[in-house]
Scaffold this active site. Structure first.
Site, PDB file in Angstrom:
ATOM      1  N   ARG A  82      -4.614  49.050  -6.687  1.00 15.00           N
ATOM      2  CA  ARG A  82      -4.928  49.006  -8.124  1.00 15.00           C
ATOM      3  C   ARG A  82      -6.452  48.838  -8.247  1.00 15.00           C
ATOM      4  O   ARG A  82      -7.042  48.000  -7.558  1.00 15.00           O
ATOM      5  CB  ARG A  82      -4.210  47.839  -8.826  1.00 15.00           C
ATOM      6  N   ASP A 221      -9.342  40.751 -15.968  1.00 19.74           N
ATOM      7  CA  ASP A 221      -9.193  41.412 -14.673  1.00 19.74           C
ATOM      8  C   ASP A 221     -10.542  41.621 -13.993  1.00 19.74           C
ATOM      9  O   ASP A 221     -10.617  41.731 -12.767  1.00 19.74           O
ATOM     10  CB  ASP A 221      -8.455  42.741 -14.830  1.00 19.74           C
ATOM     11  N   LYS A 232      -5.763  43.382 -20.086  1.00 21.58           N
ATOM     12  CA  LYS A 232      -4.625  44.223 -20.461  1.00 21.58           C
ATOM     13  C   LYS A 232      -4.889  45.038 -21.725  1.00 21.58           C
ATOM     14  O   LYS A 232      -5.472  44.532 -22.681  1.00 21.58           O
ATOM     15  CB  LYS A 232      -3.402  43.319 -20.649  1.00 21.58           C
TER      16      LYS A 232
HETATM   17  O1  MRU Z   1      -1.085  44.889 -15.259  1.00 26.53           O
HETATM   18  P1  MRU Z   1      -1.065  43.407 -15.059  1.00 26.53           P
HETATM   19  O2  MRU Z   1       0.194  42.769 -15.528  1.00 26.53           O
HETATM   20  O3  MRU Z   1      -1.429  43.017 -13.645  1.00 26.53           O
HETATM   21  O4  MRU Z   1      -2.222  42.890 -16.009  1.00 26.53           O
HETATM   22  C1  MRU Z   1      -2.514  41.515 -16.027  1.00 26.53           C
HETATM   23  C2  MRU Z   1      -3.546  41.133 -17.027  1.00 26.53           C
HETATM   24  O5  MRU Z   1      -4.114  41.957 -17.711  1.00 26.53           O
HETATM   25  C3  MRU Z   1      -3.915  39.689 -17.080  1.00 26.53           C
HETATM   26  O6  MRU Z   1      -4.273  39.318 -18.371  1.00 26.53           O
HETATM   27  C4  MRU Z   1      -5.110  39.445 -16.138  1.00 26.53           C
HETATM   28  O7  MRU Z   1      -4.805  39.909 -14.850  1.00 26.53           O
HETATM   29  C5  MRU Z   1      -5.499  38.042 -16.075  1.00 26.53           C
HETATM   30  S1  MRU Z   1      -4.289  37.089 -15.225  1.00 26.53           S
HETATM   31  C6  MRU Z   1      -4.820  35.518 -15.104  1.00 26.53           C
END
Ligand code: MRU
Length: 334
Positions: A82, A221, A232
């Site tokens: 990813r 992220d 997200k």
């Molecule tokens: O696609 P995901 O479910 O891995 O996305 C996660 C997010 O966007 C979270 O908000 C981010 O990783 C922060 S987690 C502490």
């Protein structure tokens, strides 16, 4: 300690909760080699930036001990899963470094995991002070223990404030298309008895405009030097809505999410996932068979919408992020 644990290493294997099945089924998977770890990251079986980083760190351990791969090959395999979460690259590099130096990789991965957990606990302590008693706090996606091994980032301050008896209420965006809010955040809040309501993503502005949201807190992220950050998909519009309604907007993250090499949001690689996640609902096609779809998993929120970053060492305004990263690189304040 947080109540939920997303993953742990035991008897030569990585064990993790299958987050695709929650909240309906609580199933622990046992992964004994690196390819299943890479696949678990790709499929969001394990997800959330800090959890991905820790899973990848343990993936490197398995690559060495079970698969007998070359270190760079193992790192490449995990890095390719990813693109957006910076923590993934930090976790891989931490263990790669130990491996090449002939050090104990399991020890390196476990120290990495312990540090992430401790930083999230600390985020909880600092962030809880941001909420008045009775505050109604909106969050997007899942930035809880599932996403960070324990505690959470955005959920850690909520957890701490709740444990202090401050009667916090949480608005949970459902977070289409994979429902990390309604499936995972709501489950974590339910487990801890924290009052909450799930809302469709499009309802956030409605409740903000009616004065029913006192603060917004999300995870990240990747945070860039300028303070622009990726999270997200849908986070950007929540930040704009918060600004429009004069509601403070906070971003909580451990140091592993801060990327000193990326200057601004435009430089962040954004993962685009398959169309079927959008054209279907719970595995059943909801759009016409002829319709195509676009599915960016993340968006970028400009720094100007952020009131503060909740870090392991306190709450920091966006304009201080760049100098903070320089201090971190020099090992000050870690
Ligand atoms: O696609 P995901 O479910 O891995 O996305 C996660 C997010 O966007 C979270 O908000 C981010 O990783 C922060 S987690 C502490």
């Amino acid at each position: 300690m947080g109540e939920v644990r997303a993953l742990w290493f035991e008897e030569g294997a990585l064990r993790l909760l299958d987050q695709r099945l929650l909240p309906g089924e609580l199933k622990v998977l046992t992964l004994r080699s690196v390819e299943p770890v890479a696949e678990a990251i790709r499929t969001l079986t394990v997800r959330g930036a800090p959890s991905i980083g820790v899973a990848a760190a343990y993936g490197m351990v398995l690559a060495q001990r079970s698969d007998h791969l070359e270190p760079d090959r193992a790192a490449e395999l995990l890095r390719s899963t990813r693109p957006t979460a910076y923590d993934l690259f930090v976790g891989v590099d931490r263990v790669l470094h130990a491996w090449k130096a002939g050090e104990d990789t399991l020890r390196a991965a476990t120290e990495y995991k312990d540090k992430v957990v401790e930083e999230c606990r600390s985020i909880g302590e600092h962030g809880a002070k941001l909420f008045e008693p009775g505050a109604r706090v909106l969050t997007h996606c899942n930035a809880g223990a599932l996403a960070t091994v324990e505690w959470g980032t955005a959920l850690a301050p909520i957890r701490v404030a709740h444990r202090e008896g401050r009667k916090i209420f949480v608005w949970v965006d459902e977070t289409r298309p994979l429902l990390q809010g309604s499936r995972l955040t709501a489950w974590e809040l339910k487990e801890e008895g924290i009052p909450h309501a799930v809302i469709v993503d499009n309802a956030a502005g409605h409740f903000m405009a009616r004065g029913e949201v006192d603060a917004v807190i999300v995870g990240a992220d990747r945070i860039t030097r300028s303070g622009d950050f990726a999270n997200k998909i849908g986070t950007y519009e929540k930040a704009v809505l918060a600004h429009e309604n004069d509601i403070p907007f906070y971003v909580a993250a451990p140091w592993t999410t801060f990327d000193p090499k990326t200057i601004s949001g435009a430089d962040i690689p954004i993962e685009e996932r398959g169309g079927p996640e959008v054209t279907s609902f719970h595995g059943v096609r909801s759009a016409p068979a002829e319709s195509s779809a676009r599915n960016p998993a993340f968006d970028v929120t400009p720094a100007r919408y952020v009131r503060g970053f909740v870090t392991p060492s306190g709450v920091v305004p966006p304009e201080q992020i760049s100098s903070l990263m320089d201090r971190l690189a020099r090992g000050v304040g870690k």
